[in-house]
Design a protein around this motif. Sequence first.
Motif, PDB file in Angstrom:
ATOM      1  N   SER A 106      35.082  49.780  35.829  1.00 27.03           N
ATOM      2  CA  SER A 106      36.146  48.764  35.849  1.00 27.03           C
ATOM      3  C   SER A 106      37.485  49.322  35.384  1.00 27.03           C
ATOM      4  N   ASP A 113      38.007  43.330  40.866  1.00 27.80           N
ATOM      5  CA  ASP A 113      37.337  43.769  39.642  1.00 27.80           C
ATOM      6  C   ASP A 113      37.980  43.160  38.405  1.00 27.80           C
ATOM      7  N   GLY A 114      39.285  42.905  38.458  1.00 29.93           N
ATOM      8  CA  GLY A 114      40.016  42.326  37.336  1.00 29.93           C
ATOM      9  C   GLY A 114      40.516  43.372  36.349  1.00 29.93           C
ATOM     10  N   THR A 159      42.613  46.031  34.099  1.00 31.54           N
ATOM     11  CA  THR A 159      43.451  47.191  34.409  1.00 31.54           C
ATOM     12  C   THR A 159      42.863  48.013  35.541  1.00 31.54           C
ATOM     13  N   ASP A 208      40.444  50.626  41.697  1.00 32.80           N
ATOM     14  CA  ASP A 208      39.744  49.861  40.647  1.00 32.80           C
ATOM     15  C   ASP A 208      38.302  49.603  41.092  1.00 32.80           C
TER      16      ASP A 208
HETATM   17 CA   LIG Z   1      39.586  46.833  36.449  1.00 38.77          CA
END
Ligand SMILES: [Ca+2]
Length: 225
Positions: free
Chosen positions: A34, A82-83, A85, A190
Amino acid sequence: MATLARYTARTATAVALACAFAAQAAPNLVSNGSLTAETVNNGVPASWMALLGTPDVMDAFNNVGLPNTQRFGAAPASASPDGGTWVGLGVNSEQKYTERFGQTLTGLAVGQTYQVSWFEGNFGYNYGSVSYLGSNAIEVLLNGVSLAKGKTLGLDSNWSSESFSFIATSSSVQLAFQLASMEKSYLSIDGIAVTTAAPVPEPATYALMGLGLIGLSLVARRRAR
Ligand SMILES: [Ca+2]
């Protein structure tokens, strides 16, 4: 007896369903796929190594990892699926400069087929005379050798996904990512995953599972009589 039979059938059903779900959720061999970290200009998330140049950890509010900086060529509407960073990779053709990051995967089974997948986007970088607005693709390397190149993404691509398969030839391999061409650009990656290629259950499999469940309930009913 009737209660016991019903209980057994229900337990068997629950076990069958649990197995079906477990078979679909293959574990990810990538650590911190992630790409979770504090945003930083020139740095990579924990479990990852900068292999060439200076990749950045960024989000929609900290472009190239610089605090409160939104110098996108075309800002993304949101974080990736993925959300959180993600990592930004640049190429500067004039300075013959490219960026690569990766990590070593272990515990692979020789001869096993794996799937490597990720999310990607091209949101560029634009600030005064410094602009990275070209098209490029993300390339995945195994032990420094190109496995595949993703789609060529123009600026303002939004997020999309890639997936490629490979067969493990040893129990460990270095997985790495860079941009595929020297066109001056800045792309985002990501949600990196390497999993055993989970075969998608075919309709026949579902039919068999369904028959099994019907069979179990019939047994339960007969015993209940
Ligand atoms: Ca991420």
